[in-house]
Write a protein that holds these residues in place. Structure first.
Motif, PDB file in Angstrom:
ATOM      1  N   CYS A  43      29.634  38.337  49.162  1.00 59.91           N
ATOM      2  CA  CYS A  43      30.289  39.211  48.180  1.00 59.91           C
ATOM      3  C   CYS A  43      30.727  40.700  48.614  1.00 59.91           C
ATOM      4  N   GLY A  44      30.687  40.973  49.961  1.00 57.37           N
ATOM      5  CA  GLY A  44      31.599  42.041  50.244  1.00 57.37           C
ATOM      6  C   GLY A  44      30.609  43.181  50.505  1.00 57.37           C
ATOM      7  N   LEU A  45      30.768  44.194  49.512  1.00 58.78           N
ATOM      8  CA  LEU A  45      30.015  45.288  49.485  1.00 58.78           C
ATOM      9  C   LEU A  45      28.739  45.196  48.621  1.00 58.78           C
ATOM     10  N   GLY A  46      27.457  45.493  48.976  1.00 60.57           N
ATOM     11  CA  GLY A  46      26.343  45.913  48.201  1.00 60.57           C
ATOM     12  C   GLY A  46      25.684  47.507  48.498  1.00 60.57           C
ATOM     13  N   ILE A  47      24.465  47.472  47.869  1.00 57.54           N
ATOM     14  CA  ILE A  47      23.712  48.809  48.245  1.00 57.54           C
ATOM     15  C   ILE A  47      22.276  48.515  48.454  1.00 57.54           C
ATOM     16  N   ILE A  48      21.850  49.313  49.256  1.00 54.57           N
ATOM     17  CA  ILE A  48      20.256  49.133  49.410  1.00 54.57           C
ATOM     18  C   ILE A  48      19.810  50.531  49.402  1.00 54.57           C
ATOM     19  N   THR A  49      18.666  50.791  48.812  1.00 55.70           N
ATOM     20  CA  THR A  49      18.340  52.297  48.463  1.00 55.70           C
ATOM     21  C   THR A  49      16.971  52.251  49.082  1.00 55.70           C
ATOM     22  N   LEU A  54      11.232  50.575  49.543  1.00 56.71           N
ATOM     23  CA  LEU A  54       9.828  50.936  49.272  1.00 56.71           C
ATOM     24  C   LEU A  54       9.210  49.878  48.213  1.00 56.71           C
ATOM     25  N   ASP A  55       9.770  49.365  47.436  1.00 54.63           N
ATOM     26  CA  ASP A  55       9.307  48.356  46.586  1.00 54.63           C
ATOM     27  C   ASP A  55       8.788  47.087  47.598  1.00 54.63           C
ATOM     28  N   PRO A  63       8.573  44.666  56.869  1.00 52.91           N
ATOM     29  CA  PRO A  63       9.783  45.370  57.174  1.00 52.91           C
ATOM     30  C   PRO A  63      10.145  44.865  58.435  1.00 52.91           C
ATOM     31  N   ASP A  64       9.669  44.335  59.432  1.00 53.84           N
ATOM     32  CA  ASP A  64      10.426  43.661  60.508  1.00 53.84           C
ATOM     33  C   ASP A  64      10.879  42.573  60.443  1.00 53.84           C
TER      34      ASP A  64
END
Length: 132
Positions: A43-49, A54-55, A63-64
């Motif tokens: 899709c190109g660009l996304g965002i991770i916050t 945390l969720d 996380p690894d």
């Protein structure tokens, strides 16, 4: 005031195969709450916050082993540098998120967060209160 006046120009861009730990480490080092995920194969660009990370960790995911692509929001609302802060705040409120990627032309030039908007509005509110 416009988005370009409030946005952070520190844009961390990571790939979809970065692990959540790598993303968290990079975001922490830059003291930012979101990263742009660039995936040229989809899709190109996304965002991770920070909330996405945390969720995932809070629900017991490793996380690894978990990658950014599995936790990236791809249905992104983008802001333009010439949007007003009111327009950005309205988009955030309507969408239920705290960060907007700012696009100018074909690529990201910044990220604006709720904190950025509050930082800009707070001095104006103090001035009005002092005058009134």
């Amino acid at each position: 005031m416009l988005v370009r006046d409030a946005m952070s120009t520190v844009v961390l861009t990571i790939g979809p195969t970065h692990t959540l730990r790598q993303a968290a480490r990079l975001m922490s080092a830059r003291r930012i709450g979101a990263a742009v995920v660039h995936d040229p194969d989809t899709c190109g660009l996304g965002i991770i916050t920070e909330r996405d990370i945390l969720d995932a960790v809070g629900s017991g995911l490793d996380p690894d082993r978990e990658t950014a692509s599995a936790h990236t929001t791809t249905d992104v609302v983008f802001a333009a540098p010439v949007w007003t802060l009111e327009e950005a705040a309205e988009a955030m409120t309507h969408g239920g998120f705290r960060h907007l990627i700012v696009l100018d032309g074909d690529g990201p030039v910044g990220i604006v967060s709720v904190r950025d908007i509050i930082r800009c509005w707070a001095p104006a509110r103090r001035t009005v209160a002092a005058v009134g």
